[in-house]
Design a protein around this motif. Structure first.
Motif, PDB file in Angstrom:
ATOM      1  N   PRO A  93     -26.530  50.513 -51.827  1.00 34.96           N
ATOM      2  CA  PRO A  93     -27.270  51.787 -51.877  1.00 34.96           C
ATOM      3  C   PRO A  93     -26.482  52.948 -51.279  1.00 34.96           C
ATOM      4  CG  PRO A  93     -28.645  50.016 -50.960  1.00 34.96           C
ATOM      5  CD  PRO A  93     -27.249  49.478 -51.054  1.00 34.96           C
ATOM      6  N   LEU A  94     -25.656  52.665 -50.289  1.00 32.50           N
ATOM      7  CA  LEU A  94     -24.865  53.736 -49.671  1.00 32.50           C
ATOM      8  C   LEU A  94     -23.814  54.282 -50.625  1.00 32.50           C
ATOM      9  CD1 LEU A  94     -24.180  52.311 -46.122  1.00 32.50           C
ATOM     10  CD2 LEU A  94     -25.020  54.603 -46.613  1.00 32.50           C
ATOM     11  N   VAL A  95     -23.197  53.375 -51.379  1.00 32.77           N
ATOM     12  CA  VAL A  95     -22.154  53.794 -52.320  1.00 32.77           C
ATOM     13  C   VAL A  95     -22.812  54.499 -53.515  1.00 32.77           C
ATOM     14  CG1 VAL A  95     -20.261  52.966 -53.798  1.00 32.77           C
ATOM     15  CG2 VAL A  95     -20.632  51.939 -51.542  1.00 32.77           C
ATOM     16  N   GLY A  96     -23.990  54.045 -53.871  1.00 38.02           N
ATOM     17  CA  GLY A  96     -24.757  54.758 -54.902  1.00 38.02           C
ATOM     18  C   GLY A  96     -24.414  54.370 -56.325  1.00 38.02           C
ATOM     19  N   GLU A  97     -23.463  53.459 -56.505  1.00 34.75           N
ATOM     20  CA  GLU A  97     -23.154  52.977 -57.855  1.00 34.75           C
ATOM     21  C   GLU A  97     -22.442  51.636 -57.731  1.00 34.75           C
ATOM     22  OE1 GLU A  97     -19.510  54.428 -59.979  1.00 34.75           O
ATOM     23  OE2 GLU A  97     -19.742  56.182 -58.695  1.00 34.75           O
ATOM     24  N   ASP A  98     -22.277  50.982 -58.851  1.00 33.65           N
ATOM     25  CA  ASP A  98     -21.559  49.713 -58.882  1.00 33.65           C
ATOM     26  C   ASP A  98     -20.137  49.940 -58.354  1.00 33.65           C
ATOM     27  OD1 ASP A  98     -21.079  47.056 -59.400  1.00 33.65           O
ATOM     28  OD2 ASP A  98     -20.936  47.276 -61.588  1.00 33.65           O
ATOM     29  N   PHE A  99     -19.564  48.924 -57.709  1.00 26.91           N
ATOM     30  CA  PHE A  99     -18.201  49.104 -57.186  1.00 26.91           C
ATOM     31  C   PHE A  99     -17.398  47.813 -57.267  1.00 26.91           C
ATOM     32  CE2 PHE A  99     -20.932  48.472 -53.328  1.00 26.91           C
ATOM     33  CZ  PHE A  99     -20.341  47.345 -52.763  1.00 26.91           C
ATOM     34  N   VAL A 100     -16.076  47.991 -57.286  1.00 23.07           N
ATOM     35  CA  VAL A 100     -15.163  46.853 -57.139  1.00 23.07           C
ATOM     36  C   VAL A 100     -14.807  46.754 -55.663  1.00 23.07           C
ATOM     37  CG1 VAL A 100     -14.230  47.072 -59.468  1.00 23.07           C
ATOM     38  CG2 VAL A 100     -13.099  48.269 -57.594  1.00 23.07           C
ATOM     39  N   PHE A 101     -14.405  45.577 -55.227  1.00 24.07           N
ATOM     40  CA  PHE A 101     -14.214  45.366 -53.792  1.00 24.07           C
ATOM     41  C   PHE A 101     -13.116  44.344 -53.535  1.00 24.07           C
ATOM     42  CE2 PHE A 101     -17.462  42.584 -55.485  1.00 24.07           C
ATOM     43  CZ  PHE A 101     -17.098  41.333 -55.009  1.00 24.07           C
ATOM     44  N   GLN A 102     -12.528  44.440 -52.367  1.00 20.64           N
ATOM     45  CA  GLN A 102     -11.482  43.520 -51.943  1.00 20.64           C
ATOM     46  C   GLN A 102     -12.030  42.095 -51.960  1.00 20.64           C
ATOM     47  OE1 GLN A 102      -9.442  45.026 -48.505  1.00 20.64           O
ATOM     48  NE2 GLN A 102      -8.662  43.035 -47.890  1.00 20.64           N
ATOM     49  N   ALA A 103     -11.316  41.197 -52.608  1.00 22.39           N
ATOM     50  CA  ALA A 103     -11.840  39.832 -52.771  1.00 22.39           C
ATOM     51  C   ALA A 103     -11.911  39.094 -51.439  1.00 22.39           C
ATOM     52  CB  ALA A 103     -10.954  39.057 -53.757  1.00 22.39           C
ATOM     53  N   VAL A 104     -10.904  39.297 -50.597  1.00 19.18           N
ATOM     54  CA  VAL A 104     -10.842  38.566 -49.312  1.00 19.18           C
ATOM     55  C   VAL A 104     -10.817  39.592 -48.178  1.00 19.18           C
ATOM     56  CG1 VAL A 104      -9.545  36.898 -47.942  1.00 19.18           C
ATOM     57  CG2 VAL A 104      -9.526  36.743 -50.447  1.00 19.18           C
ATOM     58  N   PRO A 105     -11.886  39.673 -47.384  1.00 19.02           N
ATOM     59  CA  PRO A 105     -11.881  40.641 -46.287  1.00 19.02           C
ATOM     60  C   PRO A 105     -10.917  40.196 -45.186  1.00 19.02           C
ATOM     61  CG  PRO A 105     -13.776  39.197 -46.086  1.00 19.02           C
ATOM     62  CD  PRO A 105     -13.086  38.824 -47.379  1.00 19.02           C
ATOM     63  N   ILE A 106     -10.496  41.140 -44.374  1.00 19.90           N
ATOM     64  CA  ILE A 106      -9.600  40.815 -43.256  1.00 19.90           C
ATOM     65  C   ILE A 106     -10.440  40.747 -41.976  1.00 19.90           C
ATOM     66  CG2 ILE A 106      -7.605  41.572 -41.903  1.00 19.90           C
ATOM     67  CD1 ILE A 106      -6.676  43.031 -44.488  1.00 19.90           C
ATOM     68  N   VAL A 107     -10.290  39.650 -41.251  1.00 15.88           N
ATOM     69  CA  VAL A 107     -10.967  39.504 -39.958  1.00 15.88           C
ATOM     70  C   VAL A 107      -9.899  39.733 -38.892  1.00 15.88           C
ATOM     71  CG1 VAL A 107     -12.386  38.028 -38.496  1.00 15.88           C
ATOM     72  CG2 VAL A 107     -12.501  37.782 -40.994  1.00 15.88           C
ATOM     73  N   ARG A 108     -10.088  40.778 -38.090  1.00 14.19           N
ATOM     74  CA  ARG A 108      -9.054  41.136 -37.098  1.00 14.19           C
ATOM     75  C   ARG A 108      -9.538  40.839 -35.689  1.00 14.19           C
ATOM     76  NH1 ARG A 108      -5.149  44.096 -39.850  1.00 14.19           N
ATOM     77  NH2 ARG A 108      -6.070  45.199 -41.627  1.00 14.19           N
ATOM     78  N   PHE A 109      -8.620  40.304 -34.920  1.00 16.73           N
ATOM     79  CA  PHE A 109      -8.897  39.996 -33.519  1.00 16.73           C
ATOM     80  C   PHE A 109      -7.978  40.873 -32.671  1.00 16.73           C
ATOM     81  CE2 PHE A 109     -10.245  36.492 -36.076  1.00 16.73           C
ATOM     82  CZ  PHE A 109     -11.422  36.060 -35.485  1.00 16.73           C
ATOM     83  N   HIS A 110      -8.565  41.908 -32.100  1.00 20.62           N
ATOM     84  CA  HIS A 110      -7.788  42.876 -31.301  1.00 20.62           C
ATOM     85  C   HIS A 110      -7.901  42.438 -29.845  1.00 20.62           C
ATOM     86  CE1 HIS A 110      -5.920  46.797 -30.596  1.00 20.62           C
ATOM     87  NE2 HIS A 110      -6.885  47.131 -29.756  1.00 20.62           N
ATOM     88  N   LEU A 111      -7.078  41.456 -29.513  1.00 14.18           N
ATOM     89  CA  LEU A 111      -7.119  40.861 -28.172  1.00 14.18           C
ATOM     90  C   LEU A 111      -6.275  41.708 -27.219  1.00 14.18           C
ATOM     91  CD1 LEU A 111      -6.369  37.505 -29.836  1.00 14.18           C
ATOM     92  CD2 LEU A 111      -8.364  37.697 -28.357  1.00 14.18           C
ATOM     93  N   PRO A 112      -6.596  41.698 -25.945  1.00 14.51           N
ATOM     94  CA  PRO A 112      -5.710  42.387 -24.995  1.00 14.51           C
ATOM     95  C   PRO A 112      -4.319  41.753 -25.064  1.00 14.51           C
ATOM     96  CG  PRO A 112      -7.802  41.829 -23.956  1.00 14.51           C
ATOM     97  CD  PRO A 112      -7.778  41.135 -25.284  1.00 14.51           C
ATOM     98  N   ALA A 113      -3.330  42.513 -25.461  1.00 16.59           N
ATOM     99  CA  ALA A 113      -1.961  41.985 -25.620  1.00 16.59           C
ATOM    100  C   ALA A 113      -0.993  43.153 -25.733  1.00 16.59           C
ATOM    101  CB  ALA A 113      -1.859  41.109 -26.870  1.00 16.59           C
TER     102      ALA A 113
END
Ligand SMILES: [Fe+2]
Length: 280
Positions: A93-113
């Motif tokens: 609903p936010l995009v307001g129309e059909d959309f294509v999307f990244q097949a594999v999302p990226i899960v990021r771990f921003h650890l203290p380093a």
């Protein structure tokens, strides 16, 4: 052909924060489960304190801003994918129309380093702000960034407005003589120029403040918003999921223009899922 640095089409300043509590609720249990299955945890733990429970070597960052945990999550499974699809459906609903999307999302771990190599400036700052367009991504993408932990300060995403992003990217483009082909593969050159040109570095630091967010928020932003992590000197791990999408009308227009040939992987069935959100 010229870079579409000045053709904004997303939101008033290029980004928009919305509340989507169900997003983090859908994804976090899958992340907790996979952290155990992948051998990083013995039992679930608060994600904000993940750095206290995972092996120290898992926190070590390479200069592509990857650590062992983030790399391990390149491999996902059907249950995490299903939770991701739920988030995409909630965004429809936010995009307001059909959309294509990244097949594999990226899960990021921003650890203290410590930030190594090109992520550390000669002046001693750990920072990786960039635009994905410097890696050949289309300007037509919409980024979606979903934190699974509250995040602020050095644990937060640092991100510019569209206007400041255009100023930073235009400055860099001028530094490389307006060479648009170099710009589109210019991430390393951008980091080098950030080190060489104190004025550019100042613009990046001043123009990309931390974006404090709560678990349950989602940030949508366009690629002209310069963004990235800085060295996490807090005692909190930030875990986030990011992915990109394109409304179908934008995708069709993107494919119809010659610049599409410069981003050949951004097609349905390649980086994008072969389905659209309405046909998933
Ligand atoms: Fe990025």
């Amino acid at each position: 052909m010229s870079l579409p640095l000045h053709h904004p089409h997303w939101f008033s300043d290029g980004k928009k924060r919305v509340s989507l509590p169900g997003g983090a609720d859908a994804i976090e249990p899958q992340i907790q489960r996979l952290l155990i299955e992948k051998g990083f945890l013995r039992a679930p733990c608060p994600l904000a304190f993940l750095h206290r429970s995972v092996p120290q070597e898992a926190c070590v960052l390479d200069e592509n801003y990857l650590n062992a945990v983030t790399r391990a999550f390149y491999v996902q499974d059907a249950s995490l994918r299903s939770a991701y699809y739920d988030v995409l459906r909630a965004l429809r609903p936010l995009v307001g129309e059909d959309f294509v999307f990244q097949a594999v999302p990226i899960v990021r771990f921003h650890l203290p380093a410590r930030f190594p190599g090109k992520l550390r400036t000669a002046s001693g700052l750990g920072m990786q702000q960039h635009s994905d367009t410097l890696g050949g991504h289309p300007f037509e993408l919409l980024h979606v960034w979903l934190p699974l932990t509250d995040c602020n300060g050095s644990a937060a995403l640092h991100i510019s407005s569209r206007e400041d992003g255009i100023a930073i990217l235009s400055h860099f483009l001028a530094n490389i003589g307006g060479d648009e082909a170099l710009y589109r593969r210019g991430l390393d050159a951008f980091f080098s120029e950030r080190d060489r040109d104190a004025e550019l570095q100042k613009k990046i630091v001043a123009g990309c403040p931390p974006c404090a967010m709560k678990r349950g928020d989602v940030l949508l932003f366009e690629p002209r918003c310069v963004h990235g992590g800085v060295e996490n000197s807090s005692d909190c791990t930030r875990v986030s999921v990011d992915f990109r999408l394109m409304p179908c009308s934008v995708y069709d227009a993107f494919l119809a223009q010659p610049q599409a040939a410069l981003s050949p992987r951004f097609r349905r069935g390649e980086i994008f899922h072969s389905a659209t959100i309405d046909t998933l």
